[in-house]
Design an enzyme around this catalytic site. Structure first.
Site, PDB file in Angstrom:
ATOM      1  N   LYS A 189       7.600   7.020  -6.771  1.00 34.91           N
ATOM      2  CA  LYS A 189       6.624   5.832  -7.103  1.00 34.91           C
ATOM      3  C   LYS A 189       5.032   7.248  -7.341  1.00 34.91           C
ATOM      4  O   LYS A 189       5.010   7.728  -6.612  1.00 34.91           O
ATOM      5  CB  LYS A 189       6.432   5.030  -5.920  1.00 34.91           C
ATOM      6  CG  LYS A 189       5.400   3.752  -6.487  1.00 34.91           C
ATOM      7  CD  LYS A 189       5.389   3.219  -5.446  1.00 34.91           C
ATOM      8  CE  LYS A 189       4.479   1.948  -5.734  1.00 34.91           C
ATOM      9  NZ  LYS A 189       4.184   1.122  -4.659  1.00 34.91           N
ATOM     10  N   SER A 194       5.024  -4.012  -5.920  1.00 32.59           N
ATOM     11  CA  SER A 194       4.174  -2.747  -7.053  1.00 32.59           C
ATOM     12  C   SER A 194       4.945  -2.635  -6.762  1.00 32.59           C
ATOM     13  O   SER A 194       4.811  -1.162  -7.949  1.00 32.59           O
ATOM     14  CB  SER A 194       2.826  -2.155  -5.759  1.00 32.59           C
ATOM     15  OG  SER A 194       2.508  -1.419  -4.989  1.00 32.59           O
ATOM     16  N   SER A 234       5.598  -4.018  -0.854  1.00 31.42           N
ATOM     17  CA  SER A 234       5.770  -3.869  -2.431  1.00 31.42           C
ATOM     18  C   SER A 234       7.127  -2.466  -2.504  1.00 31.42           C
ATOM     19  O   SER A 234       7.462  -2.720  -3.408  1.00 31.42           O
ATOM     20  CB  SER A 234       4.409  -3.114  -2.313  1.00 31.42           C
ATOM     21  OG  SER A 234       3.356  -3.601  -2.756  1.00 31.42           O
TER      22      SER A 234
END
Length: 447
Positions: free
Chosen positions: A43, A118, A142
């Site tokens: 990420k 996210s 997330s």
């Protein structure tokens, strides 16, 4: 996992459809490592030297990582290979992956729907079988919520199990690096390698984390608690509730004890989260001022330089949360909001402590709704409520996991387990036990 073949050209073709990868790269790990050349993606709010670290924000659009996060470094030492950085909601603030400065990620199951957030980019690449696992960060769900929306496993360890050194801070008392994978075993392997004490992160726990040796050993008399409040709360999709009830029947038929309990303060979790998390975010994001690094919009005075830089660099959702946080931390409102939220956080922790005296884990759906279509949710509040069941684990620092448990209207559905802090191994064993009942979901040929 060790024999996974990464096909760069195929990955790029798939990415053209789902927009899940911000940057392709190749950073090889230790040639003598057990998992040499096994690919994974990271990420893009986790530092990896040799890549950018944009946090999917214009304010860091051209910022290069200056070092490698401890969690990634440990994977490289084990031989894993970083193949790139994944898209996310800007600064990990969002539950849909629509707030990214580089465009929304699309759900591989249905390109008209959100993948969750996210860590939506990390979830999408695993669901699309580009890599066997990806790293995400989890502040209120997330990792777990996009895992549910994309039909994979999402594991958030105990707070302090994995170093946050190299993770761009959102809300420091809640943030945790987690794993997205297609099965529980891979999540356990990766988390075990990353875990352990790190002198660069004072919040890490000095524990030898053994998450794999007993993974396939079933927990005798496994007891799961279901908050009875979930059957009374508004905003839960009836299809989700019906599927969850079917899952409960399957578990009981398999000999697992499932009982209803009360978690009185569960209904306050979203409210207190959106006081505590934005408050910490407003403090953490004050470092992006156009002076030290990142975007700089030069103006006549320092004050106007700050203002212009932040106005141009931050997206709407990040600005909203900074405003919310600054408001609740102000001297006029601190006692009325932040102090009360902190007290309710303690009460929520007490609720769960009582439950863990008699149960191995708390079971809920991962999300109260199925993955919505783009534009289907009209207000920020509707997005915030998607994290209703995942937020408590961050609030109490507990390990939590989402695993797929079926499909509704050909969309993946996930269930969620929270266990007592530090009992990550037990949580993963329970999740593996449930995975053996529900199986693993395979993405249909939509890409």
């Amino acid at each position: 996992m060790k024999n996974f073949n990464f096909d760069l050209e195929k990955a790029k073709k798939i990415n053209n459809k789902i927009n899940a990868i911000i940057e392709f790269t190749r950073i090889d790990g230790n040639k003598d490592g057990k998992y040499y050349s096994t690919p994974f993606l990271v990420k893009d709010n986790i530092q990896v030297k040799g890549t950018k670290n944009t946090c999917a924000s214009k304010i860091l659009e051209n910022y290069n990582s200056t070092y490698t996060a401890t969690a990634v470094e440990r994977l490289l030492n084990a031989g894993f290979t970083v193949m790139g950085k994944t898209n996310l909601d800007e600064f990990a603030m969002g539950g849909s992956n629509e707030t990214s400065a580089f465009g929304a990620v699309k759900n591989p199951w249905d390109l008209k729907r959100i993948p969750g957030g996210s860590s939506g980019g990390s979830a999408a690449v695993v669901a699309a079988k580009i890599v066997p696992f990806a790293l995400g960060s989890d502040t209120g769900g997330s990792v777990r919520q996009p895992a549910s929306f994309c039909g994979i496993v999402g594991f958030k360890p105990t707070y302090g199990a994995i170093s946050r050194y190299g993770l761009s801070a959102f809300a420091s008392s809640l943030d945790q690096i987690g794993v997205l994978s297609r099965n529980v075993e891979n999540a356990a392997i990766v988390a075990e390698i990353m875990s352990g004490r790190d002198e660069n992160d004072s919040t890490t726990l000095d524990i030898k984390w053994d998450l794999t040796s007993n993974l396939n050993k079933e927990i005798e008399g496994l007891k799961l608690a279901i908050p009875k409040e979930i059957f009374e709360l508004e905003g839960i999709d009836k299809k989700v509730l019906d599927m969850f009830k079917d899952n409960i029947k399957s578990l009981k038929n398999a000999g697992i004890i499932v009982e209803e309990v009360s978690i009185p303060h569960l209904k306050y979790t979203v409210s207190i989260y959106y006081i505590i998390a934005p408050s910490e975010a407003s403090s953490n994001l004050s470092r992006y001022d156009g002076i030290r690094f990142g975007l700089r919009k030069e103006e006549k005075t320092i004050k106007t330089t700050y203002m212009k830089t932040r106005d141009n660099g931050f997206g709407m959702e990040v600005k909203r949360r900074i405003f919310m946080g600054a408001f609740t931390l102000s001297s006029a409102y601190y006692d009325a909001y932040y102090a009360k939220a902190a007290k309710i956080r303690n009460l929520l922790n007490n609720d769960f402590e009582k439950i863990f005296e008699n149960y191995d884990a708390v079971l809920t759906p991962t999300s109260p709704i199925l993955p919505p279509k783009f534009g289907e949710l009209k207000s920020p509040l509707q997005y915030y409520l998607m994290d209703l069941f995942t937020i408590p684990a961050n609030m109490i620092g507990a390990p939590a996991i989402s695993i797929p448990s079926g499909k509704i209207d050909n969309l993946p559905f996930g269930i969620h387990l929270i266990s007592k802090p530090i009992e990550d191994a037990k949580l993963l064993r329970a999740a593996k036990q449930l995975e053996n009942i529900f199986g693993i979901l395979d993405l249909p040929e939509v890409l």
